[in-house]
Design an enzyme around this catalytic site. Structure first.
Site, PDB file in Angstrom:
ATOM      1  N   VAL A 105       1.848   6.980   7.172  1.00  0.00           N
ATOM      2  CA  VAL A 105       1.408   7.198   5.889  1.00  0.00           C
ATOM      3  C   VAL A 105      -0.293   6.964   6.508  1.00  0.00           C
ATOM      4  O   VAL A 105      -0.462   5.431   6.955  1.00  0.00           O
ATOM      5  CB  VAL A 105       1.508   6.831   4.181  1.00  0.00           C
ATOM      6  N   HIS A 131       0.455  -1.261   0.266  1.00  0.00           N
ATOM      7  CA  HIS A 131      -0.201  -0.045   0.100  1.00  0.00           C
ATOM      8  C   HIS A 131       0.823   1.217   0.204  1.00  0.00           C
ATOM      9  O   HIS A 131       2.432   0.902  -0.232  1.00  0.00           O
ATOM     10  CB  HIS A 131      -1.565  -0.111   1.402  1.00  0.00           C
ATOM     11  N   GLY A 148       2.052   3.111   2.105  1.00  0.00           N
ATOM     12  CA  GLY A 148       3.028   3.048   3.506  1.00  0.00           C
ATOM     13  C   GLY A 148       3.877   2.959   2.916  1.00  0.00           C
ATOM     14  O   GLY A 148       5.225   3.383   2.989  1.00  0.00           O
ATOM     15  N   HIS A 149       4.537   1.640   2.231  1.00  0.00           N
ATOM     16  CA  HIS A 149       5.088   0.669   1.788  1.00  0.00           C
ATOM     17  C   HIS A 149       6.054   1.308   0.535  1.00  0.00           C
ATOM     18  O   HIS A 149       7.682   1.248   0.433  1.00  0.00           O
ATOM     19  CB  HIS A 149       4.816  -0.760   0.807  1.00  0.00           C
TER      20      HIS A 149
END
Ligand code: PAF
Length: 281
Positions: free
Chosen positions: A176, A34, A36-37
């Protein structure tokens, strides 16, 4: 983007990169990528020339009855997202490639790993540290990037780097969030629409605590009580822990200062979510 599943093939490719003087950045993931990654990829890119993403759902960090079997997996989608974001090498090994047969040794996270998440998920961090140490030895990165969302994991890995003398620089990337505040997590897909609404209590509680601190409250008990009240006000949200801690060993503090972490875990329906804030960030 090159994709490899074998350790030997990855090492051969990385030897070429290194001999060309390129710095290696590593982004360890369990896939189900997602935003964040993908922000970790950007952070690694800023400090390295060749970005390796590992994608491995590590059986060692799941306890009995946890979601190893149903953990979301979508290699096809992850491959596209990683390539679009500029990953150079995707390392997606099998369980056999990483552990072979009869792998028996484990790293232990000691006292820090026994707290908070570790108290609820015994052995979890031993599994995380074991696979991350293996990834460090396989990839030999100059830089590794972890998300603040898993703050206890990042803290333990920072300690492992220090205590075991890995010559690796750890970057901690900020959490995030979705537009409404929910911290991005691969486990958010488990939430029903009603649970997803309820889950907003986590970020709301942390925002309330930080606002109260900025308004002058520094007593950890008072802030813990406030966080507990915000969580308890939402039916279906059950707090596991509310930790108000210092950043090195995640030990509880009595008074809150800049850099203090408020971390929490709560069950929303059958899904367990975590979130945190670093005061003054
Ligand atoms: O944060 C994760 O996704 C995992 O715990 C990690 C660091 C990739 C180890 O399996």
């Amino acid at each position: 983007m090159r994709e490899v599943t074998a350790i030997a093939a990855l090492r051969a490719l990385l030897a070429t990169e290194r001999s060309a003087g390129r710095r290696i950045g590593l982004v360890p993931t369990m896939g189900s990528l997602h935003a964040g990654h993908l922000s970790l990829v950007d952070a690694a890119r800023r400090e390295s020339d060749t970005v390796v993403m590992s994608l491995f759902v590590n059986p060692l960090q799941f306890g009995p009855g946890e979601d190893f079997d149903r953990y979301p997996r979508d290699l096809e989608r992850d491959r596209v997202l990683a390539a679009e974001r500029g990953v150079d090498l995707l390392f997606a090994p099998t369980v056999d490639e990483i552990y072979g047969t009869g792998a028996d040794l484990r790293l232990s996270g000691g006292e820090v790993a026994a707290r908070w998440e570790g108290a609820v998920r015994p052995g979890h961090f031993d599994g995380v540290l074991t696979v991350v140490a293996k990834l460090f030895n396989i990839v030999g990165p100059d830089v590794v990037c972890f998300g603040q969302k898993d703050i206890q994991q990042a803290t333990l890995i920072r300690r492992m780097i220090r205590e075991f003398n890995f010559p690796i620089h750890l970057l901690l990337a900020p959490i995030v969030r979705e537009a409404d505040g929910l911290a991005m997590s691969s486990r958010n897909v488990y939430l029903s629409p009603a649970e997803r609404d309820a889950a907003l209590a986590l970020s709301r509680a942390l925002r309330a605590a930080e606002a109260r601190w900025r308004a002058g409250e520094s007593d950890a008990n008072a802030l813990r009580q406030l966080v507990g009240q915000v969580l308890a006000a939402v039916p279906g949200v059950v707090a596991d822990y509310i930790a108000i801690v210092e950043p090195d060993a995640l030990a509880p503090v009595a008074r809150v200062t800049r850099g203090t972490i408020v971390a929490l875990a709560a069950r929303v329906g059958r899904t367990r979510l975590i979130d945190n804030v670093i005061f003054g960030d």
